[in-house]
Write an enzyme that holds these catalytic residues in place. Structure first.
Site, PDB file in Angstrom:
ATOM      1  N   LYS A  79       0.809  -1.266   0.144  1.00 31.44           N
ATOM      2  CA  LYS A  79       0.192   0.037   0.115  1.00 31.44           C
ATOM      3  C   LYS A  79       0.839   1.328   0.066  1.00 31.44           C
ATOM      4  CE  LYS A  79      -3.918   1.853   2.555  1.00 31.44           C
ATOM      5  NZ  LYS A  79      -4.979   1.741   3.811  1.00 31.44           N
ATOM      6  N   SER A 154      -9.581   1.716   2.586  1.00 34.63           N
ATOM      7  CA  SER A 154      -8.719   2.421   1.888  1.00 34.63           C
ATOM      8  C   SER A 154      -7.765   1.451   1.184  1.00 34.63           C
ATOM      9  CB  SER A 154      -7.997   3.501   2.577  1.00 34.63           C
ATOM     10  OG  SER A 154      -7.349   2.901   3.640  1.00 34.63           O
ATOM     11  N   SER A 178      -9.896  -0.456   7.159  1.00 36.47           N
ATOM     12  CA  SER A 178      -9.238  -0.258   5.691  1.00 36.47           C
ATOM     13  C   SER A 178      -8.517  -1.509   5.194  1.00 36.47           C
ATOM     14  CB  SER A 178      -8.187   0.883   5.678  1.00 36.47           C
ATOM     15  OG  SER A 178      -8.919   2.152   5.684  1.00 36.47           O
TER      16      SER A 178
END
Lengths: 476, 477
Positions: A79, A154, A178
């Site tokens: 990420k 996310s 997330s």
């Protein structure tokens, strides 16, 4: 070769050792797949073929030397809010466009040292704020199971990459769901570890008291493997704790005698009928395997979402204050007369709408006059949530719940921000309490979309999470 | 000023002290003063995204030492908070500080005033990180040096117990020497390792409540602190007597004009939005740790000067100066027991050695043994004070044995009256003008004759006898 990508991490590790293929060949296969399908999925923000292949070469050397760690040669995605030395890290924000961190996050460094191969940096909601990955300043990521839908967020890029076989596994971060939300929408296994289990050093902070880096994988066992590799005490993060122990050991022990709690508040919650049915049917299946279903109550969870948004926004307003255009990141090109103007212009230009909304919210709740009403009360609710879980775990070993109220929403759907926030309802409790929670694929929806279920355990209870999840994975 | 005696000054001091740890408070960067700009920095103290602070245990120990020396209660559990504000010298746009629960609370220190000993209360001591430094240049605009960012500080906040600029300076001197004794800071105002802000208000004598206070900043020396307080005291009285009100504000002291000027009003002051620092654990201090630190503390100036007074009859006010520098006090305590005249030793330090440049290098220059024998000779009259002064200057340059020098060079005091009388007679003969003046009634004229006679004896004659014989001989004329 593409068929191989379907195989689990542990199978690939075996193949690499058996000489079925090399790390370079495996990495090349992933890179080819990224080239082929990432244009339509949009999971990655940054890839560098040469860099990945160089890492793969080193992995092959390690494998030849024997005694290489399990994850050696396994290609993965990270990420974009996790710092990778010398490799662009933007947290999907214009604010950090072109930012190249001078150091690596501990979690990434541990994987790098284990010989795992970085494929690239994955898309996300800007600074982790959102649950659809639509808040990225750079691109929209699509759900590989239905390209019209979001992958969740996310950590949407990480989940989409694992789901589309453009990464064997990926790292995400979970501040209020997330990792778990995109795992559920994309059909992966995603862990929000116990607070302090994984070092946050190098994770671009959004809300330090809530967030953890966690793995997204295709299988439960893979998830435990990656968790083992990244967790443990880190002198650079004072909030980390010593490792709990071997999470893989009890993996196949089944659920006989395990008490699984279901909160009675679920029945009247905002979860869709289909989601509720998926959870209840999973419960029945586990019961057949010998688990006991226990009725529990988590009354304060009703207040948890509000508390979560107050605390996380308060911390965010402080954590994101350093992006002022002075030392790194975006600086306005406008001619400024004062330093305040430089701050204001740079920040107005660099941050996206949702980030600004949360900074304003956070600044407000910490201000003189509202601190007690908002921030202080939110910390009280946090205490109540912890107490509810403590109480519930007296009568059960794990809690079973939905991850998200419904299946993945369509991209571009017009939504009220508060409705979007309420989608985090089932997730934020674990972050407020600091306890571990795992998102596991459940049965699919009528349209064939993935539905996730969430298992939550007491502090340091990753072992029991993996054990129950594995038992369910076998019978699903 | 007309009403000045109706008013009382009330001041409390906020003193920032840089701790002399080798590394910064939240990272392992060095803290050396005066290094090339931005050479003692890392991603952590530059506030790079994703970095986390780790607490330097030594900084905690130093804060604890300071707290124990200042008679504070130590918090078993204290914590850090974030103080949020935007400024280019603050890399994270928040300062990690202690707000809710500081490490030390409720102490005091004693100062010596004209009316005796006075206790000044200490409200709290908290730990925090320093900010960087802005350098305003003509050619290149404003530059920022982050070497100082993250240097550990303690802020020592006093109660508003101070009643005059002199008390403020006495407090600062005492605080400084205590911190030097404790070994926690260099306390150099010129290098910024000791910085002081003053909160000052006035009230009519006999009134119980405090007046509205102003905070005075940019006070870079003890002298400026005194000046600024004096000015501010008068300014506030003038405002009140003119029928005005004091506005709570921050005021900057201007060195050239000696005045204070308003910087910002209270309502414009920042709301720092404090909240608990989530990246750090609470600071736990055990009884054991307190006991360990306590056992390693030096004997502090107050206890020492009381002992000097009791054992050697040295006045407390002299003791204050003698104990300001621990190295000198330690050295004095070695020399004093070796001589029969410890008070002479103290006076020698205060009047002679303190006047030398780098007087703190005394322990490296003169051995306690040599000092003791000098004091013995001066005390019992073997040498006179002029010779003693000459000898101490020579000893300052090289650590010679004064007894040997006195023997070798025949510097012993001449006390034989008849020998001295010949010097006196010669002096009177050589100075007819002074004699005439004396006869006209100018009694001071005898002093120059004494000086001459001393000179004729090469400074060795006992001055008291010389003076006596000069009077005798002059009367005979």
């Amino acid at each position: 070769m593409k068929k191989i990508l379907e195989r689990s991490v542990i199978e690939k590790a075996r193949d690499l050792r058996a000489g079925e293929y090399s790390a370079v060949e495996l990495t090349a296969a992933y890179l080819d797949n990224i080239e082929e399908c990432d244009e339509k999925i949009g999971a990655y923000l940054f890839c560098d073929r040469k860099l990945s292949l160089d890492m793969a070469k080193r992995a092959d050397d390690m494998l030849k030397g024997g005694d290489a760690p399990l994850l050696c040669g396994i290609p993965f995605g990270v990420k974009d809010n996790i710092c990778t030395a010398g490799i662009p890290t933007t947290a999907a924000s214009k604010m950090l466009e072109g930012y190249i961190p001078p150091y690596s996050a501990t979690a990434y460094e541990r994987l790098e040292r284990a010989g795992a191969v970085l494929l690239g940096k994955t898309n996300m909601d800007e600074f982790g704020m959102g649950s659809s990955t639509e808040n990225s300043a750079y691109k929209i990521t699509k759900n590989p199971n239905d390209l019209r839908r979001t992958p969740g967020g996310s950590s949407g890029g990480s989940a989409a990459a694992v789901s589309a076989n453009t990464a064997a596994f990926a790292l995400g971060s979970d501040t209020g769901g997330s990792v778990r939300c995109p795992a559920a929408y994309c059909g992966c296994v995603g862990l929000k570890p116990t607070y302090g289990a994984v070092s946050r050093y190098g994770l671009i902070a959004f809300s330090p008291s809530l967030e953890q880096i966690g793995p997204l994988t295709r299988t439960v066992r893979d998830n435990a493997l990656v968790f083992e590799a990244i967790s443990g005490k880190d002198p650079k993060d004072p909030t980390t704790k010593d490792r709990i122990g071997d999470t893989l050991a009890g993996l196949e022990s089944g659920v006989k005698g395990v008490r699984i709690g279901i909160a009675r508040e679920l029945a009247d919650s905002n979860a869709s009928a289909e989601t509720k049915e998926a959870i209840f049917s999973a419960a029945r299946a586990l019961e057949k395997e010998g688990a006991t279903i226990v009725d529990i109550s988590l009354p304060s969870l009703e207040l948890a979402t509000a508390a979560y948004y107050i605390i996380s926004s308060a911390e965010a307003s402080s954590c994101l204050a350093r992006y002022d255009g002075v030392r790194f990141g975006h600086r306005t090109k406008k001619e400024c007369q004062t330093v305040e103007e430089l701050f204001r212009e740079s920040r107005s230009e660099g941050f996206g709408k949702e980030v600004k909304r949360r900074i304003l919210l956070g600044t407000f709740v910490l201000s003189e006059g509202s601190y007690d009403d908002y921030y202080k009360n939110a910390t009280r609710v946090r205490g109540l949530v912890k107490r509810d879980y403590d109480c519930a775990f007296k009568s059960c070993d794990v809690i079973l719940s939905p991850v998200c109220p419904d299946k993945a929403p369509f991209i571009g759907e017009e939504k009220d921000p508060v409705d979007v926030y309420l989608m985090d309802k089932f997730c934020v409790g674990a972050n407020l309490a600091g306890i571990p929670a795992l998102s596991v694929p459940c049965k699919k929806s009528a349209e064939g979309l993935p539905v996730g279920m969430q298992l939550t355990a007491p502090f340091g209870g990753e072992n029991i999470l993996y054990r129950v999840a594995r038992a369910y994975e076998v019978i699903r | 000023m007309k009403y000045i005696n109706d008013y009382e000054l009330c001041a409390g001091l906020e003193v920032h002290v840089e701790l002399k740890t080798k590394t910064k408070i939240f990272c392992s960067c060095k803290t050396d003063f005066g290094a090339e700009p931005n050479t003692q920095v890392c991603p952590v103290c530059l506030g790079h995204p994703g970095t986390l602070p780790t607490l330097n245990e030594r900084a905690v120990e130093y804060a604890l030492r300071a707290g124990l020396c200042l008679n504070c209660r130590i918090s078993e559990l204290s914590g850090f908070d974030r103080k949020n504000y935007f400024y280019p010298d603050l890399p994270k746009a928040y300062q990690i500080s202690q707000y809710e629960k500081p490490i030390c609370e409720g102490g005091f220190l004693s100062i010596e005033t004209e009316s005796g000993e006075k206790k000044i209360g200490i409200t709290r001591i908290h730990m925090e990180e320093d900010a960087g430094k802005l350098l305003h240049t003509k050619e290149r605009g404003t530059l920022i040096d982050y070497n100082r960012a993250g240097v550990p500080l303690i802020e020592i906040v006093s109660e508003p117990d101070i009643r005059s600029p002199e008390e403020a300076v006495a407090y600062l001197r005492e605080l400084r020497s205590i911190l030097l004794y404790a070994g926690v800071s260099d306390c150099k105002m010129n290098e910024g390792s000791l910085r002081c802000d003053v909160n000052l208000s006035v009230r009519k004598k006999g009134v119980a409540e405090m007046g509205t206070r102003c905070e005075l900043k940019n006070l870079n020396s003890f002298k400026f602190i005194e000046k600024a307080m004096e000015y501010e005291y008068r300014r506030q009285i003038e405002v009140l007597e003119g029928g005005g009100e004091i506005v709570q504000e921050t005021r900057r002291f201007d060195e050239s004009s000696g005045k204070t000027f308003s910087m910002r009003k209270k309502e414009k002051q920042s709301d720092y939005r404090f909240f608990p620092e989530p990246d750090l654990l609470r600071v736990e201090i055990s009884e054991k740790m307190i006991a360990e630190v306590r056992s390693s503390l030096p004997v502090l100036p107050k206890e020492r000067r009381e002992k000097y007074c009791e054992s050697y009859g040295i006045p407390i006010s002299d003791g204050v100066i003698l104990t300001q520098d621990r190295k000198i006090a330690d050295w004095f305590e070695k020399a004093a027991p070796l001589t029969r005249y410890p008070k002479t030793c103290a006076n020698m330090i205060l009047s002679e050695i303190m006047a030398f440049d780098e007087s703190e290098s005394l322990p490296e220059r003169i051995s306690p043994e040599n000092m003791a024998s000098l004091c013995d000779m001066a005390g019992d009259g073997t040498i006179n004070s002029a010779v003693a002064k000459k000898l101490i200057r020579r000893m300052w340059k090289s650590d010679i044995d004064p007894e040997k020098v006195v023997a070798d060079e025949g510097l012993a005091q001449i006390r034989d009256r008849e020998t001295i009388r010949t010097f006196v007679k010669s002096a009177i003969e050589a100075m007819p003008k002074a004699v005439e003046d004396y006869k006209k009634g100018k009694e001071t004229a005898s002093r120059s004759i004494v000086g001459k006679a001393m000179g004729l004896s090469s400074g060795k004659a006992a001055p008291d006898i010389v003076a006596l014989l000069v009077e005798e001989e002059l009367l005979k004329l």
